[in-house]
Design a protein around this motif. Structure first.
Motif, PDB file in Angstrom:
ATOM      1  N   ALA A 109     -97.221  45.306 -41.413  1.00 50.17           N
ATOM      2  CA  ALA A 109     -97.808  44.576 -40.291  1.00 50.17           C
ATOM      3  C   ALA A 109     -96.686  43.962 -39.463  1.00 50.17           C
ATOM      4  O   ALA A 109     -95.531  43.891 -39.913  1.00 50.17           O
ATOM      5  CB  ALA A 109     -98.757  43.489 -40.802  1.00 50.17           C
ATOM      6  N   VAL A 110     -97.015  43.508 -38.246  1.00 48.73           N
ATOM      7  CA  VAL A 110     -95.985  42.985 -37.349  1.00 48.73           C
ATOM      8  C   VAL A 110     -96.522  41.846 -36.497  1.00 48.73           C
ATOM      9  O   VAL A 110     -97.674  41.867 -36.066  1.00 48.73           O
ATOM     10  CB  VAL A 110     -95.427  44.111 -36.443  1.00 48.73           C
ATOM     11  N   VAL A 111     -95.683  40.838 -36.276  1.00 46.80           N
ATOM     12  CA  VAL A 111     -95.906  39.813 -35.251  1.00 46.80           C
ATOM     13  C   VAL A 111     -94.950  40.136 -34.121  1.00 46.80           C
ATOM     14  O   VAL A 111     -93.734  40.125 -34.305  1.00 46.80           O
ATOM     15  CB  VAL A 111     -95.640  38.387 -35.785  1.00 46.80           C
ATOM     16  N   GLU A 112     -95.496  40.447 -32.976  1.00 48.67           N
ATOM     17  CA  GLU A 112     -94.673  40.836 -31.835  1.00 48.67           C
ATOM     18  C   GLU A 112     -94.304  39.610 -31.000  1.00 48.67           C
ATOM     19  O   GLU A 112     -95.178  38.842 -30.613  1.00 48.67           O
ATOM     20  CB  GLU A 112     -95.413  41.861 -30.980  1.00 48.67           C
ATOM     21  N   THR A 113     -93.035  39.460 -30.766  1.00 47.73           N
ATOM     22  CA  THR A 113     -92.363  38.443 -29.952  1.00 47.73           C
ATOM     23  C   THR A 113     -92.121  37.143 -30.710  1.00 47.73           C
ATOM     24  O   THR A 113     -92.984  36.647 -31.439  1.00 47.73           O
ATOM     25  CB  THR A 113     -93.067  38.105 -28.617  1.00 47.73           C
ATOM     26  N   GLN A 114     -90.939  36.622 -30.480  1.00 49.54           N
ATOM     27  CA  GLN A 114     -90.585  35.329 -31.056  1.00 49.54           C
ATOM     28  C   GLN A 114     -91.376  34.213 -30.385  1.00 49.54           C
ATOM     29  O   GLN A 114     -91.665  33.183 -31.012  1.00 49.54           O
ATOM     30  CB  GLN A 114     -89.084  35.068 -30.923  1.00 49.54           C
ATOM     31  N   VAL A 115     -91.755  34.407 -29.130  1.00 48.04           N
ATOM     32  CA  VAL A 115     -92.559  33.405 -28.443  1.00 48.04           C
ATOM     33  C   VAL A 115     -93.852  33.170 -29.217  1.00 48.04           C
ATOM     34  O   VAL A 115     -94.253  32.029 -29.465  1.00 48.04           O
ATOM     35  CB  VAL A 115     -92.865  33.831 -26.986  1.00 48.04           C
ATOM     36  N   LYS A 116     -94.523  34.245 -29.606  1.00 48.50           N
ATOM     37  CA  LYS A 116     -95.771  34.087 -30.350  1.00 48.50           C
ATOM     38  C   LYS A 116     -95.531  33.379 -31.676  1.00 48.50           C
ATOM     39  O   LYS A 116     -96.290  32.464 -32.046  1.00 48.50           O
ATOM     40  CB  LYS A 116     -96.435  35.443 -30.593  1.00 48.50           C
ATOM     41  N   LEU A 117     -94.507  33.769 -32.403  1.00 48.93           N
ATOM     42  CA  LEU A 117     -94.227  33.152 -33.690  1.00 48.93           C
ATOM     43  C   LEU A 117     -93.976  31.649 -33.527  1.00 48.93           C
ATOM     44  O   LEU A 117     -94.469  30.828 -34.304  1.00 48.93           O
ATOM     45  CB  LEU A 117     -93.021  33.823 -34.347  1.00 48.93           C
ATOM     46  N   GLN A 118     -93.235  31.275 -32.487  1.00 46.83           N
ATOM     47  CA  GLN A 118     -92.947  29.866 -32.248  1.00 46.83           C
ATOM     48  C   GLN A 118     -94.213  29.090 -31.890  1.00 46.83           C
ATOM     49  O   GLN A 118     -94.399  27.938 -32.313  1.00 46.83           O
ATOM     50  CB  GLN A 118     -91.915  29.729 -31.120  1.00 46.83           C
ATOM     51  N   LYS A 119     -95.097  29.698 -31.105  1.00 41.00           N
ATOM     52  CA  LYS A 119     -96.326  29.002 -30.714  1.00 41.00           C
ATOM     53  C   LYS A 119     -97.268  28.823 -31.905  1.00 41.00           C
ATOM     54  O   LYS A 119     -97.918  27.788 -32.045  1.00 41.00           O
ATOM     55  CB  LYS A 119     -97.053  29.758 -29.594  1.00 41.00           C
ATOM     56  N   LEU A 120     -97.340  29.830 -32.765  1.00 35.69           N
ATOM     57  CA  LEU A 120     -98.130  29.694 -33.977  1.00 35.69           C
ATOM     58  C   LEU A 120     -97.556  28.579 -34.856  1.00 35.69           C
ATOM     59  O   LEU A 120     -98.303  27.748 -35.396  1.00 35.69           O
ATOM     60  CB  LEU A 120     -98.136  31.018 -34.752  1.00 35.69           C
ATOM     61  N   ASP A 121     -96.251  28.565 -34.986  1.00 32.46           N
ATOM     62  CA  ASP A 121     -95.589  27.555 -35.810  1.00 32.46           C
ATOM     63  C   ASP A 121     -95.842  26.153 -35.256  1.00 32.46           C
ATOM     64  O   ASP A 121     -96.038  25.201 -36.017  1.00 32.46           O
ATOM     65  CB  ASP A 121     -94.086  27.847 -35.870  1.00 32.46           C
ATOM     66  N   PHE A 122     -95.880  26.016 -33.946  1.00 25.02           N
ATOM     67  CA  PHE A 122     -96.114  24.706 -33.340  1.00 25.02           C
ATOM     68  C   PHE A 122     -97.456  24.139 -33.778  1.00 25.02           C
ATOM     69  O   PHE A 122     -97.558  22.961 -34.155  1.00 25.02           O
ATOM     70  CB  PHE A 122     -96.066  24.802 -31.818  1.00 25.02           C
ATOM     71  N   TRP A 123     -98.511  24.952 -33.745  1.00 23.38           N
ATOM     72  CA  TRP A 123     -99.833  24.460 -34.133  1.00 23.38           C
ATOM     73  C   TRP A 123     -99.905  24.150 -35.622  1.00 23.38           C
ATOM     74  O   TRP A 123    -100.620  23.230 -36.023  1.00 23.38           O
ATOM     75  CB  TRP A 123    -100.909  25.462 -33.744  1.00 23.38           C
ATOM     76  N   VAL A 124     -99.180  24.905 -36.446  1.00 20.75           N
ATOM     77  CA  VAL A 124     -99.164  24.606 -37.881  1.00 20.75           C
ATOM     78  C   VAL A 124     -98.426  23.295 -38.139  1.00 20.75           C
ATOM     79  O   VAL A 124     -98.851  22.466 -38.954  1.00 20.75           O
ATOM     80  CB  VAL A 124     -98.514  25.759 -38.676  1.00 20.75           C
ATOM     81  N   ARG A 125     -97.346  23.069 -37.432  1.00 17.98           N
ATOM     82  CA  ARG A 125     -96.515  21.879 -37.628  1.00 17.98           C
ATOM     83  C   ARG A 125     -97.071  20.634 -36.953  1.00 17.98           C
ATOM     84  O   ARG A 125     -96.644  19.520 -37.269  1.00 17.98           O
ATOM     85  CB  ARG A 125     -95.103  22.140 -37.098  1.00 17.98           C
ATOM     86  N   ASN A 126     -98.013  20.809 -36.018  1.00 17.45           N
ATOM     87  CA  ASN A 126     -98.528  19.677 -35.247  1.00 17.45           C
ATOM     88  C   ASN A 126    -100.056  19.662 -35.287  1.00 17.45           C
ATOM     89  O   ASN A 126    -100.727  20.141 -34.345  1.00 17.45           O
ATOM     90  CB  ASN A 126     -98.025  19.756 -33.806  1.00 17.45           C
ATOM     91  N   PRO A 127    -100.638  19.110 -36.353  1.00 17.43           N
ATOM     92  CA  PRO A 127    -102.099  19.127 -36.493  1.00 17.43           C
ATOM     93  C   PRO A 127    -102.830  18.431 -35.358  1.00 17.43           C
ATOM     94  O   PRO A 127    -103.985  18.777 -35.065  1.00 17.43           O
ATOM     95  CB  PRO A 127    -102.327  18.399 -37.819  1.00 17.43           C
ATOM     96  N   ASP A 128    -102.193  17.442 -34.720  1.00 22.29           N
ATOM     97  CA  ASP A 128    -102.848  16.752 -33.606  1.00 22.29           C
ATOM     98  C   ASP A 128    -103.081  17.703 -32.435  1.00 22.29           C
ATOM     99  O   ASP A 128    -104.147  17.687 -31.806  1.00 22.29           O
ATOM    100  CB  ASP A 128    -102.040  15.524 -33.176  1.00 22.29           C
ATOM    101  N   TYR A 129    -102.118  18.553 -32.146  1.00 23.28           N
ATOM    102  CA  TYR A 129    -102.282  19.534 -31.071  1.00 23.28           C
ATOM    103  C   TYR A 129    -103.264  20.629 -31.464  1.00 23.28           C
ATOM    104  O   TYR A 129    -104.001  21.148 -30.615  1.00 23.28           O
ATOM    105  CB  TYR A 129    -100.929  20.142 -30.677  1.00 23.28           C
ATOM    106  N   LEU A 130    -103.283  20.983 -32.730  1.00 25.18           N
ATOM    107  CA  LEU A 130    -104.268  21.954 -33.207  1.00 25.18           C
ATOM    108  C   LEU A 130    -105.674  21.403 -33.028  1.00 25.18           C
ATOM    109  O   LEU A 130    -106.574  22.106 -32.540  1.00 25.18           O
ATOM    110  CB  LEU A 130    -104.004  22.275 -34.678  1.00 25.18           C
TER     111      LEU A 130
END
Length: 227
Positions: A43-64
């Motif tokens: 499987a693949v996650v395409e683009t570092q931008v997407k990976l960073q945005k996913l990580d942001f929501w995991v790391r910041n529950p208030d924004y999620l």
């Protein structure tokens, strides 16, 4: 556990990124035959931008939670309000929050050390697209071993169960969306968008809790009127 301002360790980052890639990666239709290093990729996650945005929501529950409320206001689906309420009525936005810096493409943190751990163990393979002088995209391939390790880590270490649950929620919330779409969506938040480049993105827990109370109050009013 975290308090605002704490930094994660390389090992924490590696496990979190592995869980994100494992949950959010798009399955490959078959082996990538032209690249021997990707023979075991599934499987693949395409683009570092997407990976960073996913990580942001995991790391910041208030924004999620704020994003869940956005979706609730559009769809009216009660489970979205319930998920946001679960986050906001706990200490999660405080004790589970690991802030990120804002750069030109939004929330961004160096992932090289975490990825080096995953690559050296044969769990994730990173591939670049473009030329030697200009890289246009990074793709992150999950191997079968990586998938197996992600499942074993959660089963063997209950402390990671929280991240597994949040990663699944973020993956479901963002399914079918590319990195640019997620970036645009995060920029809809005033605190996020107005954070100066190079500074830490501040918490929105307080205003999001107030928003939750307002939405619940509005729902209660509608129920009373209809009774």
């Amino acid at each position: 556990m975290s308090t605002s301002g704490d930094r994660t360790s390389r090992e924490q980052d590696a496990v979190r990124i592995l869980l994100i890639i494992s949950a959010a990666a798009t399955p490959l239709p078959g082996p990538v035959s032209e690249d021997p290093a990707l023979a075991d990729a599934i499987a693949v996650v395409e683009t570092q931008v997407k990976l960073q945005k996913l990580d942001f929501w995991v790391r910041n529950p208030d924004y999620l939670a704020a994003t869940l409320l956005d979706d609730f206001e559009v769809s009216g689906e009660p489970y979205l309000l319930e998920l946001a309420q679960e986050i906001l009525e706990s200490e999660e936005p405080e004790v589970r929050r690991y802030p990120m810096m804002r750069f030109l493409f939004g929330a961004w943190e160096p992932l090289d050390e975490a990825l080096s751990v995953l690559r050296s163990a044969g769990l994730v393979v990173r591939r670049k697209q473009g030329t030697t002088s200009r890289v246009t995209q990074h793709n992150f391939y999950l191997t079968q071993k990586g998938k197996d390790v992600a499942e074993r880590v959660v089963a063997a270490e209950p402390v990671f169960a929280y991240y597994a649950d949040r990663v699944k929620l973020v993956a479901a919330l963002t399914e079918g969306h590319g990195g640019t779409q997620l970036k645009q969506r995060q920029y809809l938040n005033d605190e996020y968008r107005n954070t100066p480049i190079g500074e830490q993105i501040g918490s929105v827990a307080g205003q999001t809790r107030s928003r939750l109370r307002s939405l619940r109050g509005g729902l209660a009013g509608h129920v009373s009127e209809g009774s």
